[in-house]
Design a protein around this motif. Structure first.
Motif, PDB file in Angstrom:
ATOM      1  N   LEU A  21       0.819  -1.214   0.000  1.00 50.14           N
ATOM      2  CA  LEU A  21       0.000   0.000   0.000  1.00 50.14           C
ATOM      3  C   LEU A  21       0.848   1.257   0.000  1.00 50.14           C
ATOM      4  N   GLY A  22       2.001   1.221   0.645  1.00 49.09           N
ATOM      5  CA  GLY A  22       2.865   2.403   0.667  1.00 49.09           C
ATOM      6  C   GLY A  22       2.273   3.537   1.481  1.00 49.09           C
ATOM      7  N   THR A  23       2.699   4.753   1.180  1.00 51.35           N
ATOM      8  CA  THR A  23       2.255   5.929   1.951  1.00 51.35           C
ATOM      9  C   THR A  23       1.488   6.926   1.092  1.00 51.35           C
ATOM     10  N   ALA A  24       1.192   6.575  -0.172  1.00 44.45           N
ATOM     11  CA  ALA A  24       0.525   7.536  -1.056  1.00 44.45           C
ATOM     12  C   ALA A  24      -0.835   7.939  -0.510  1.00 44.45           C
ATOM     13  N   HIS A  25      -1.574   6.984   0.090  1.00 46.59           N
ATOM     14  CA  HIS A  25      -2.893   7.315   0.620  1.00 46.59           C
ATOM     15  C   HIS A  25      -2.786   8.265   1.813  1.00 46.59           C
ATOM     16  N   GLU A  26      -1.729   8.101   2.636  1.00 39.84           N
ATOM     17  CA  GLU A  26      -1.531   9.003   3.765  1.00 39.84           C
ATOM     18  C   GLU A  26      -1.161  10.404   3.279  1.00 39.84           C
ATOM     19  N   ASP A  27      -0.301  10.471   2.268  1.00 45.65           N
ATOM     20  CA  ASP A  27       0.076  11.775   1.697  1.00 45.65           C
ATOM     21  C   ASP A  27      -1.138  12.463   1.089  1.00 45.65           C
ATOM     22  N   LEU A  28      -2.003  11.680   0.448  1.00 42.85           N
ATOM     23  CA  LEU A  28      -3.219  12.235  -0.154  1.00 42.85           C
ATOM     24  C   LEU A  28      -4.143  12.791   0.923  1.00 42.85           C
ATOM     25  N   ASN A  29      -4.256  12.062   2.006  1.00 40.72           N
ATOM     26  CA  ASN A  29      -5.096  12.495   3.126  1.00 40.72           C
ATOM     27  C   ASN A  29      -4.562  13.790   3.730  1.00 40.72           C
ATOM     28  N   LEU A  30      -3.243  13.846   3.931  1.00 39.40           N
ATOM     29  CA  LEU A  30      -2.616  15.039   4.498  1.00 39.40           C
ATOM     30  C   LEU A  30      -2.762  16.238   3.565  1.00 39.40           C
ATOM     31  N   LEU A  31      -2.566  16.006   2.270  1.00 37.47           N
ATOM     32  CA  LEU A  31      -2.685  17.082   1.282  1.00 37.47           C
ATOM     33  C   LEU A  31      -4.067  17.705   1.305  1.00 37.47           C
ATOM     34  N   ASN A  32      -5.095  16.872   1.381  1.00 41.56           N
ATOM     35  CA  ASN A  32      -6.460  17.393   1.349  1.00 41.56           C
ATOM     36  C   ASN A  32      -6.860  18.045   2.661  1.00 41.56           C
ATOM     37  N   GLY A  33      -6.260  17.609   3.778  1.00 38.81           N
ATOM     38  CA  GLY A  33      -6.501  18.300   5.043  1.00 38.81           C
ATOM     39  C   GLY A  33      -5.961  19.722   5.003  1.00 38.81           C
ATOM     40  N   TRP A  34      -4.717  19.869   4.520  1.00 41.17           N
ATOM     41  CA  TRP A  34      -4.135  21.202   4.362  1.00 41.17           C
ATOM     42  C   TRP A  34      -4.939  22.031   3.373  1.00 41.17           C
ATOM     43  N   SER A  35      -5.366  21.414   2.300  1.00 38.09           N
ATOM     44  CA  SER A  35      -6.135  22.121   1.273  1.00 38.09           C
ATOM     45  C   SER A  35      -7.406  22.722   1.854  1.00 38.09           C
ATOM     46  N   PHE A  36      -8.091  21.959   2.706  1.00 37.13           N
ATOM     47  CA  PHE A  36      -9.352  22.433   3.288  1.00 37.13           C
ATOM     48  C   PHE A  36      -9.122  23.659   4.164  1.00 37.13           C
ATOM     49  N   TRP A  37      -8.158  23.576   5.067  1.00 36.70           N
ATOM     50  CA  TRP A  37      -7.953  24.686   6.010  1.00 36.70           C
ATOM     51  C   TRP A  37      -7.353  25.915   5.331  1.00 36.70           C
ATOM     52  N   VAL A  38      -6.465  25.736   4.397  1.00 33.35           N
ATOM     53  CA  VAL A  38      -5.904  26.891   3.676  1.00 33.35           C
ATOM     54  C   VAL A  38      -6.992  27.574   2.846  1.00 33.35           C
ATOM     55  N   THR A  39      -7.883  26.792   2.240  1.00 33.46           N
ATOM     56  CA  THR A  39      -8.983  27.381   1.464  1.00 33.46           C
ATOM     57  C   THR A  39      -9.867  28.251   2.341  1.00 33.46           C
ATOM     58  N   ILE A  40     -10.195  27.767   3.534  1.00 31.63           N
ATOM     59  CA  ILE A  40     -11.019  28.553   4.456  1.00 31.63           C
ATOM     60  C   ILE A  40     -10.299  29.845   4.854  1.00 31.63           C
ATOM     61  N   MET A  41      -9.004  29.739   5.188  1.00 35.98           N
ATOM     62  CA  MET A  41      -8.256  30.934   5.628  1.00 35.98           C
ATOM     63  C   MET A  41      -8.138  31.981   4.523  1.00 35.98           C
ATOM     64  N   LEU A  42      -8.046  31.524   3.258  1.00 38.05           N
ATOM     65  CA  LEU A  42      -7.939  32.481   2.164  1.00 38.05           C
ATOM     66  C   LEU A  42      -9.307  33.009   1.737  1.00 38.05           C
ATOM     67  N   CYS A  43     -10.355  32.198   1.890  1.00 40.11           N
ATOM     68  CA  CYS A  43     -11.693  32.641   1.478  1.00 40.11           C
ATOM     69  C   CYS A  43     -12.288  33.657   2.446  1.00 40.11           C
ATOM     70  N   ILE A  44     -11.924  33.568   3.730  1.00 37.95           N
ATOM     71  CA  ILE A  44     -12.492  34.499   4.719  1.00 37.95           C
ATOM     72  C   ILE A  44     -12.146  35.955   4.372  1.00 37.95           C
ATOM     73  N   PRO A  45     -10.867  36.317   4.149  1.00 36.64           N
ATOM     74  CA  PRO A  45     -10.585  37.715   3.791  1.00 36.64           C
ATOM     75  C   PRO A  45     -11.172  38.111   2.434  1.00 36.64           C
ATOM     76  N   ILE A  46     -11.256  37.150   1.506  1.00 34.50           N
ATOM     77  CA  ILE A  46     -11.830  37.476   0.196  1.00 34.50           C
ATOM     78  C   ILE A  46     -13.299  37.841   0.341  1.00 34.50           C
ATOM     79  N   LEU A  47     -14.065  37.018   1.070  1.00 39.73           N
ATOM     80  CA  LEU A  47     -15.491  37.289   1.250  1.00 39.73           C
ATOM     81  C   LEU A  47     -15.705  38.544   2.098  1.00 39.73           C
TER      82      LEU A  47
END
Length: 487
Positions: free
Chosen positions: A426-452
């Motif tokens: 299985l390797g670690t690709a699924h863990e990296d994918l999970n981590l990437l999307n966690g960061w993606s979610f929180w960074v999107t919220i932090m950038l969308c708040i000042p935009i809105l």
């Protein structure tokens, strides 16, 4: 134009998601494709073997199968690649169209042909009647009695019980060259006869195939075609050395049943000759034979550590793997679409934006709603992707654990399959994918708040500036409309 305090977070948001989409695609390829390239064909066959039930009747017919019987292609003729044939140069072939210089010397281009199914053997279609749910069950695990089947069933193959009054599954088809004895079950196929065996304790036959070698490879994607010099140069298949089925080897459970001239099989299936003749093809197949073989139902242990093992763990693992890959694909497509909408709506020049979008946004309320809607849609898609991929990753780890238990406990009697399945890492690709999307979610919220927040402030307090002659100009800033000048 768009104010700088709004453009900066928007720019970083778009740039960030371009990186996320690209990285997500790379991890998906690493997880679904690269990590299982060698094991996938074996895994596919294992799933097919476990899903199919043994057959209790077999029928060779020139017509359609009777009701209750099924049929499937026995093999596929692989077709040919486009090439060049030079009769005057020692009947030489090479791939690709003939060069002008070769055409002038009498060489001709041979166009490619499509693969075609082989559905008949000795001009007969093979039909099977399988066991269905309720007609069979498996004996109790760790049973030491002479008959471990329920009272309304009889023992047949190892650990397989069949309803009383029914025949056991077919365990062998043996060519018969003499008269059958009384009580023997015989199948007639043209001039050929086969003796049917239904031996108790033997693993039943399951899948019929037509191949060039006498036994199939364990890995269905690498059929042994014979020595390279015996294989047609333009055939769309990789010739293997005789006896070469690396890395998995031959299927030790397979049985050789019959053989027939290759040219005759193609004639019966209307594969060759075709509308466009293949030069020298007759010469390559006139002395070769094809073989009808049958693979057996894989024997699964149901005792000891394997009493609670899940034989369908391979199917669960493949399903979770494919589901995780498809989630990455469709969420990437949706996020890319939203980024494309952003590019059209927010980065065009004022004049172009006026012509394209101005008619839609006739009032500031609708403009504000569109801007907020875009931001919320992006946050929603990214959030859903995070949750779905997190759940899918957990399911994949669980399915992989069941699969590895099945392998390490050696719950399948064919050692070669266990070795092939042990290569699934299985390797670690699924863990990296999970981590990437966690960061993606929180960074999107932090950038969308000042935009809105900028959208709301611009809508509520439009910026004013002085025009020529001292008259005041009011400029309404929004996400999707250009500046509007009021006298």
């Amino acid at each position: 134009m768009m104010p700088i305090y709004m453009a900066i977070p928007l720019f970083f948001l778009v740039l960030f998601h371009i990186v996320v989409v690209y990285r997500g695609w790379v991890l998906k390829e690493e997880l679904v494709v690269k990590g299982f390239a060698e094991a996938k064909p074996v895994l596919d066959y294992l799933i097919k073997n476990i899903d199919l039930e043994p057959f209790v009747e077999i029928q060779f017919t020139e017509q359609a199968c009777r009701p209750g019987f099924i049929t499937y292609p026995l093999s596929n003729w692989p077709g040919t690649k486009e090439g060049c044939y030079c009769k005057n140069k020692g009947k030489h072939f090479h791939l690709g169209k003939c060069r002008p210089s070769e055409t002038g010397q009498g060489c001709t281009t041979v166009f490619s042909t499509k693969p075609q199914p082989i559905e008949k053997w000795r001009n007969h279609r093979i039909c099977f009647k399988q066991l269905v749910e309720g007609e069979f069950t498996f004996s109790k695990p760790d049973c030491k009695a002479s008959n471990c089947c329920p009272t309304d069933m009889i023992p047949c193959a190892k650990s397989l019980c069949v309803k009383k009054g029914m025949k056991c599954p077919i365990s062998d088809l043996v060519p018969l060259d003499k008269a059958a004895k009384e009580g023997e079950e015989v199948i007639q196929v043209g001039e050929k006869k086969f003796l049917v065996h239904r031996k108790q304790g033997e693993t039943p036959l399951l899948i019929f195939e037509v191949i060039r070698a006498q036994l199939p490879c364990l890995n269905p994607s690498t059929p042994p075609l014979g020595l390279p010099e015996t294989v047609y140069p333009l055939l769309n298949a990789q010739p293997l050395e005789a006896g070469d089925c690396e890395p998995t080897g031959f299927d030790p459970s397979a049985e050789h049943i019959d053989e027939e001239k290759e040219a005759q099989v193609y004639k019966e299936n209307r594969i060759y000759p075709q509308n466009q003749p293949l030069p020298e093809y007759d010469h390559y197949i006139e002395q070769t034979s094809l073989h009808l073989v049958s693979r057996r139902k894989l024997e699964i242990s149901r005792s000891g550590d394997c009493a609670n093992a899940n034989p369908k763990s391979a199917k669960s693992f493949q399903r979770e793997l494919n589901s995780l890959g498809s989630t990455v694909v469709w969420t990437n497509v949706m996020i890319t679409f939203l980024l494309f909408v952003f590019f059209i709506a927010f980065l065009l020049t004022q004049d172009v934006s006026e012509r394209i979008i101005g008619r839609i946004t006739k009032n500031r309320g609708l403009t504000y709603a569109l801007g907020v809607g875009w931001g919320c849609a992006l946050v929603l898609i990214v959030g859903l992707r995070y949750l779905i991929i997190k759940k899918g990753s957990n399911n994949l780890v669980e399915a992989n654990g069941e699969l590895q238990d099945f392998v390490t406990n050696e719950c399948m009697q064919v050692k070669s399959y266990l070795n092939a399945m042990a290569q699934i890492k299985l390797g670690t690709a699924h863990e990296d994918l999970n981590l990437l999307n966690g960061w993606s979610f929180w960074v999107t919220i932090m950038l969308c708040i000042p935009i809105l927040a900028c959208v709301a402030l611009t809508y509520r307090y439009p910026r004013r500036k002085m025009g020529s002659g001292g008259s005041e100009l009011v400029t309404i800033q929004s996400l999707v409309t250009p500046q509007t000048t009021m006298g």
